[in-house]
Design an enzyme around this catalytic site. Structure first.
Site, mmCIF file in Angstrom:
data_model
loop_
_atom_site.group_PDB
_atom_site.id
_atom_site.type_symbol
_atom_site.label_atom_id
_atom_site.label_comp_id
_atom_site.label_asym_id
_atom_site.label_seq_id
_atom_site.Cartn_x
_atom_site.Cartn_y
_atom_site.Cartn_z
ATOM 1 N N HIS A 57 0.862 -1.184 0.000
ATOM 2 C CA HIS A 57 0.000 0.000 0.000
ATOM 3 C C HIS A 57 0.901 1.237 0.000
ATOM 4 O O HIS A 57 2.028 1.201 0.504
ATOM 5 C CB HIS A 57 -0.877 0.021 1.244
ATOM 6 N N GLU A 59 0.959 3.937 1.762
ATOM 7 C CA GLU A 59 1.427 4.391 3.067
ATOM 8 C C GLU A 59 2.580 3.533 3.576
ATOM 9 O O GLU A 59 3.578 4.062 4.068
ATOM 10 C CB GLU A 59 0.289 4.340 4.109
ATOM 11 N N CYS A 87 -6.384 2.373 5.494
ATOM 12 C CA CYS A 87 -7.095 1.167 5.923
ATOM 13 C C CYS A 87 -6.557 0.753 7.291
ATOM 14 O O CYS A 87 -5.656 1.398 7.837
ATOM 15 C CB CYS A 87 -6.874 0.046 4.901
ATOM 16 N N CYS A 90 -2.702 0.113 7.234
ATOM 17 C CA CYS A 90 -1.912 1.338 7.104
ATOM 18 C C CYS A 90 -2.062 2.242 8.323
ATOM 19 O O CYS A 90 -1.115 2.913 8.722
ATOM 20 C CB CYS A 90 -2.285 2.065 5.822
#
Length: 160
Positions: A57, A59, A87, A90
């Site tokens: 992801h 992040e 999410c 993250c």
């Protein structure tokens, strides 16, 4: 530059990273980590499709790059700027990296973990809770660009 201008510039960079994610078919999310002086320590964009890594992801990749640049995992004094509300994974990485501030451009009504669906970053049971600046505290034009990037991506996917 003012703090607001630094954050806006970082969000523009995160949007550009999100647009680059489109090239590989990834959800267009981008992230930037700034140090306490506003210098960019790391950037990232979603790369799950490109790499086959479920943890790739934006992040997480930006936090990893910032930790490498700093030479340590603690990112105290740093700000994570991301196009989409993190999410749960993250959000957890944000807390565990000791980032001081989280800024995001678009809410995630389905999986957001910084206040929309869950509030993992501000859970009082945690030993670290970053300050959160949601979309209503960033430049409206930039928040709209973040949301529009995602809306266009998912609209195209539904048409197929």
């Amino acid at each position: 530059m003012t703090d607001r201008e630094v954050v806006d510039a970082a969000l523009r960079t995160a949007i550009a990273e999100g647009e680059r994610a489109l090239e590989t078919g990834d959800v267009p999310v981008g992230a930037v980590v700034l140090d306490a002086d506003g210098a960019v320590l790391g950037t990232g964009r979603n790369e799950r499709e490109a790499t086959g890594d479920p943890t790739a992801h934006a992040e997480v990749l930006a936090l990893r790059a910032a930790a490498r640049a700093r030479g340590e995992w603690r990112l105290s004094g740093c700000t994570l700027v991301v196009t989409l509300e993190p999410c749960t994974m993250c959000a957890g990485a944000t807390v565990l990296s000791r980032v001081d501030r989280l800024v995001y451009g678009a809410r995630d009504a389905k999986a957001g973990a910084a206040g929309s669906v869950w509030d993992a970053v501000r859970d009082p049971r945690l030993n670290h809770r970053p300050e959160v600046l949601p979309p209503d505290l960033v430049a409206e034009e930039l928040a709209d660009r973040c949301a529009d990037l995602l809306t266009r991506f998912f609209a195209r996917r539904r048409i197929r």
